[in-house]
Design a protein around this motif. Structure first.
Motif, PDB file in Angstrom:
ATOM      1  N   GLU A  47       0.866  -1.195   0.000  1.00 20.42           N
ATOM      2  CA  GLU A  47       0.000   0.000   0.000  1.00 20.42           C
ATOM      3  C   GLU A  47       0.901   1.245   0.000  1.00 20.42           C
ATOM      4  OE1 GLU A  47      -1.489   0.853   3.953  1.00 20.42           O
ATOM      5  OE2 GLU A  47      -3.287   1.867   3.197  1.00 20.42           O
ATOM      6  N   PHE A  53       4.825   6.514   4.865  1.00 24.10           N
ATOM      7  CA  PHE A  53       3.395   6.465   5.217  1.00 24.10           C
ATOM      8  C   PHE A  53       2.991   7.845   5.750  1.00 24.10           C
ATOM      9  CE2 PHE A  53      -0.308   5.368   7.866  1.00 24.10           C
ATOM     10  CZ  PHE A  53      -1.102   4.863   6.856  1.00 24.10           C
ATOM     11  N   LYS A 127      -9.521   2.487  -1.630  1.00 19.31           N
ATOM     12  CA  LYS A 127      -9.728   1.927  -0.282  1.00 19.31           C
ATOM     13  C   LYS A 127     -11.052   2.378   0.341  1.00 19.31           C
ATOM     14  CE  LYS A 127      -6.986   1.488   4.010  1.00 19.31           C
ATOM     15  NZ  LYS A 127      -5.695   1.911   4.597  1.00 19.31           N
ATOM     16  N   PRO A 131      -8.981   3.825   8.082  1.00 20.44           N
ATOM     17  CA  PRO A 131      -8.863   3.888   9.544  1.00 20.44           C
ATOM     18  C   PRO A 131      -8.401   5.268  10.008  1.00 20.44           C
ATOM     19  CG  PRO A 131      -6.906   2.873   8.623  1.00 20.44           C
ATOM     20  CD  PRO A 131      -7.794   3.245   7.446  1.00 20.44           C
ATOM     21  N   GLY A 132      -8.375   5.435  11.317  1.00 18.32           N
ATOM     22  CA  GLY A 132      -7.805   6.646  11.894  1.00 18.32           C
ATOM     23  C   GLY A 132      -8.824   7.736  12.139  1.00 18.32           C
ATOM     24  N   HIS A 144      -2.891   9.171  12.706  1.00 18.71           N
ATOM     25  CA  HIS A 144      -3.260   8.269  11.604  1.00 18.71           C
ATOM     26  C   HIS A 144      -4.392   8.957  10.840  1.00 18.71           C
ATOM     27  CE1 HIS A 144      -2.890   4.117   9.888  1.00 18.71           C
ATOM     28  NE2 HIS A 144      -3.902   4.649   9.216  1.00 18.71           N
ATOM     29  N   GLU A 146      -5.706   9.023   7.760  1.00 18.91           N
ATOM     30  CA  GLU A 146      -6.289   8.585   6.480  1.00 18.91           C
ATOM     31  C   GLU A 146      -7.665   9.210   6.252  1.00 18.91           C
ATOM     32  OE1 GLU A 146      -5.740   4.676   4.789  1.00 18.91           O
ATOM     33  OE2 GLU A 146      -4.618   4.109   6.567  1.00 18.91           O
ATOM     34  N   CYS A 174      -4.918  -2.874   2.945  1.00 16.79           N
ATOM     35  CA  CYS A 174      -4.601  -2.784   4.367  1.00 16.79           C
ATOM     36  C   CYS A 174      -5.775  -3.017   5.309  1.00 16.79           C
ATOM     37  CB  CYS A 174      -3.909  -1.454   4.662  1.00 16.79           C
ATOM     38  SG  CYS A 174      -3.127  -1.483   6.290  1.00 16.79           S
ATOM     39  N   ASN A 175      -6.334  -1.960   5.883  1.00 18.05           N
ATOM     40  CA  ASN A 175      -7.373  -2.115   6.905  1.00 18.05           C
ATOM     41  C   ASN A 175      -8.569  -2.920   6.389  1.00 18.05           C
ATOM     42  OD1 ASN A 175      -9.977  -0.713   8.441  1.00 18.05           O
ATOM     43  ND2 ASN A 175      -8.201  -0.987   9.765  1.00 18.05           N
ATOM     44  N   ARG A 177      -8.523  -5.648   5.134  1.00 25.18           N
ATOM     45  CA  ARG A 177      -8.340  -7.085   5.403  1.00 25.18           C
ATOM     46  C   ARG A 177      -8.933  -7.494   6.741  1.00 25.18           C
ATOM     47  NH1 ARG A 177      -3.947  -4.595   7.496  1.00 25.18           N
ATOM     48  NH2 ARG A 177      -2.248  -5.595   8.617  1.00 25.18           N
ATOM     49  N   ASN A 199       0.346  -0.934   5.397  1.00 22.05           N
ATOM     50  CA  ASN A 199       1.299  -0.208   6.268  1.00 22.05           C
ATOM     51  C   ASN A 199       0.661  -0.260   7.639  1.00 22.05           C
ATOM     52  OD1 ASN A 199       3.300   2.032   4.680  1.00 22.05           O
ATOM     53  ND2 ASN A 199       1.548   1.315   3.494  1.00 22.05           N
ATOM     54  N   THR A 200       1.146  -1.125   8.517  1.00 22.93           N
ATOM     55  CA  THR A 200       0.505  -1.260   9.822  1.00 22.93           C
ATOM     56  C   THR A 200       1.476  -0.913  10.944  1.00 22.93           C
ATOM     57  OG1 THR A 200      -1.016  -2.935   8.993  1.00 22.93           O
ATOM     58  CG2 THR A 200      -0.716  -2.833  11.372  1.00 22.93           C
ATOM     59  N   PRO A 201       1.169   0.169  11.678  1.00 22.70           N
ATOM     60  CA  PRO A 201       2.039   0.523  12.802  1.00 22.70           C
ATOM     61  C   PRO A 201       2.108  -0.618  13.820  1.00 22.70           C
ATOM     62  CG  PRO A 201       0.522   2.312  12.284  1.00 22.70           C
ATOM     63  CD  PRO A 201       0.078   1.124  11.480  1.00 22.70           C
ATOM     64  N   TYR A 206      -4.310   3.857  19.530  1.00 23.48           N
ATOM     65  CA  TYR A 206      -5.592   3.979  20.255  1.00 23.48           C
ATOM     66  C   TYR A 206      -5.651   3.065  21.474  1.00 23.48           C
ATOM     67  CZ  TYR A 206      -6.762   6.206  15.907  1.00 23.48           C
ATOM     68  OH  TYR A 206      -6.737   7.034  14.826  1.00 23.48           O
ATOM     69  N   ARG A 215      -0.411  -7.320  17.324  1.00 21.03           N
ATOM     70  CA  ARG A 215      -0.705  -6.640  16.047  1.00 21.03           C
ATOM     71  C   ARG A 215      -0.449  -7.604  14.890  1.00 21.03           C
ATOM     72  NH1 ARG A 215      -3.309  -2.109  15.818  1.00 21.03           N
ATOM     73  NH2 ARG A 215      -1.899  -0.830  14.559  1.00 21.03           N
TER      74      ARG A 215
HETATM   75  N1  CDT Z   1      -2.844   1.588   6.563  1.00 21.15           N
HETATM   76  C1  CDT Z   1      -3.761   1.011   7.367  1.00 21.15           C
HETATM   77  O1  CDT Z   1      -4.907   0.835   6.973  1.00 21.15           O
HETATM   78  N2  CDT Z   1      -3.357   0.673   8.602  1.00 21.15           N
HETATM   79  C2  CDT Z   1      -4.246   0.154   9.586  1.00 21.15           C
HETATM   80  C3  CDT Z   1      -3.791   0.543  10.945  1.00 21.15           C
HETATM   81  C4  CDT Z   1      -4.776   1.367  11.573  1.00 21.15           C
HETATM   82  S1  CDT Z   1      -4.293   1.858  13.178  1.00 21.15           S
HETATM   83  C5  CDT Z   1      -5.014   3.379  13.260  1.00 21.15           C
HETATM   84  C6  CDT Z   1      -4.387  -1.358   9.564  1.00 21.15           C
HETATM   85  O2  CDT Z   1      -5.515  -1.836   9.703  1.00 21.15           O
HETATM   86  O3  CDT Z   1      -3.399  -2.067   9.481  1.00 21.15           O
END
Ligand code: CDT
Length: 316
Positions: A47, A53, A127, A131-132, A144, A146, A174-175, A177, A199-201, A206, A215
């Protein structure tokens, strides 16, 4: 003859703010060559693959964020990647920030595309599950944003045929999924494979008590459940590692329709993993336990498409 597709997930390590798109494309080209040397015909990149990011950063001036967006694809910087892929007969998935002019107005989406082995655009996805937040939260370790920088995608979840065997491939980002609805819609459209970048932190801003291992566990849980419950191959590719100190987890993976992980990344750097996917493997799942036509009961699922949030609604 059996229908097979050799795929590679091309994980990118960190992209820092100072890194140019040209330098990132160079790294992607190296991975595409590696995938080609293994005989892969399809490469899945992450992504927002061309820049850091950026939704972690707040910009007061909205014009400043425009530098992360692409007005066209291929762009001048990505042209060499498209050309190399075409010369090798490799198709690919690529995520990027898209700026489009529609109805005389600029629109911004978190987008991915499928490019065929002949270099032509096969399909585009924007997308849906962003999220965020969209408000400024200067006191958290990172933001975050987005919901501030992107509009909700307007193209839905689709499936395209690709390659000589007309492999039925869907895409998401990403999210998406984490939401079973994403995969079920594509499953109902006949997907055999769904590909995605992320891209997942590693920290949950939160819920700071959540450890990084959870994670990765939730990421794998989502991929494996989606693969099994729809009888499809799932290929997921990370952008990983510490971008200017902000940690994104790895765990790029190729998951079989049985829900089993057949290839998994072991680093948080540029890394290619590959697998020769037998497209018949999911058929027995789609014909037995998850034979949708036989077993689904949509009359009992109405709420899923009608209601967004929880409303306590008790039967006693
Ligand atoms: N890029 C992305 O969608 N990342 C989200 C993390 C969200 S945390 C605020 C994810 O679901 O992996």
């Amino acid at each position: 003859m059996s229908r097979r597709l050799k795929v590679s997930s091309a994980q990118l390590g960190p992209i820092n703010l100072a890194d140019s798109r040209a330098s990132v494309v160079k790294r992607m080209i190296e991975m595409l060559k590696e995938a080609d040397s293994r005989g892969s015909k399809f490469v899945v990149f992450p992504e927002l693959a061309l820049t850091t990011f950026f939704p972690r950063y707040w910009y007061d001036d909205p014009n400043e964020v425009e530098k992360y967006f692409e007005n066209q694809m291929p762009s001048p910087e990505t042209q060499p990647l498209f050309e190399l892929a075409r010369s090798k007969g490799i198709g690919f998935y690529l995520g990027y920030a898209e700026r489009s002019e529609e109805g005389g107005k600029a629109h911004h989406f978190n987008t991915s595309i499928l490019v065929g082995p002949d270099g032509r655009l096969v399909g585009k996805y924007r997308k849906v599950h962003l999220p965020g937040h969209d408000d400024h939260r200067p006191n958290v370790p990172y933001q975050h944003l987005e919901k501030k920088y992107f509009e909700v995608g307007n193209l839905g979840f689709n499936v395209w045929k690709m390659f000589k065997d007309d492999v039925r491939i869907g895409q998401c980002i990403c999210n998406d999924r984490r939401w079973p609805e994403t995969f079920r819609v594509m499953g109902l459209k006949g997907a055999e494979m769904v590909v995605l970048g992320y891209n997942t932190p590693s920290d949950n801003v939160y819920a700071p008590h959540e450890p990084p291992y959870l994670r990765v566990f939730h990421h794998m849980l989502s991929l494996q459940a989606a693969a099994y419950q729809n009888g499809i191959w799932v290929i997921a590719t990370a952008k990983a590692g510490k971008e200017d100190g902000f940690w994104l987890h790895g765990g790029s993976a190729i998951v079989a329709p049985t829900g089993e992980v057949v290839a998994k990344g072991t680093t948080e750097q540029d890394e290619v993993i590959s697998y020769d996917c037998d497209l018949a493997l999911g058929e027995y799942i789609r014909n037995t336990t998850f034979n949708f036509a036989k077993h689904r009961r949509p009359e009992h699922y109405k709420l899923i498409s009608e209601r967004t949030g929880v409303e306590i609604d008790l039967a006693n």
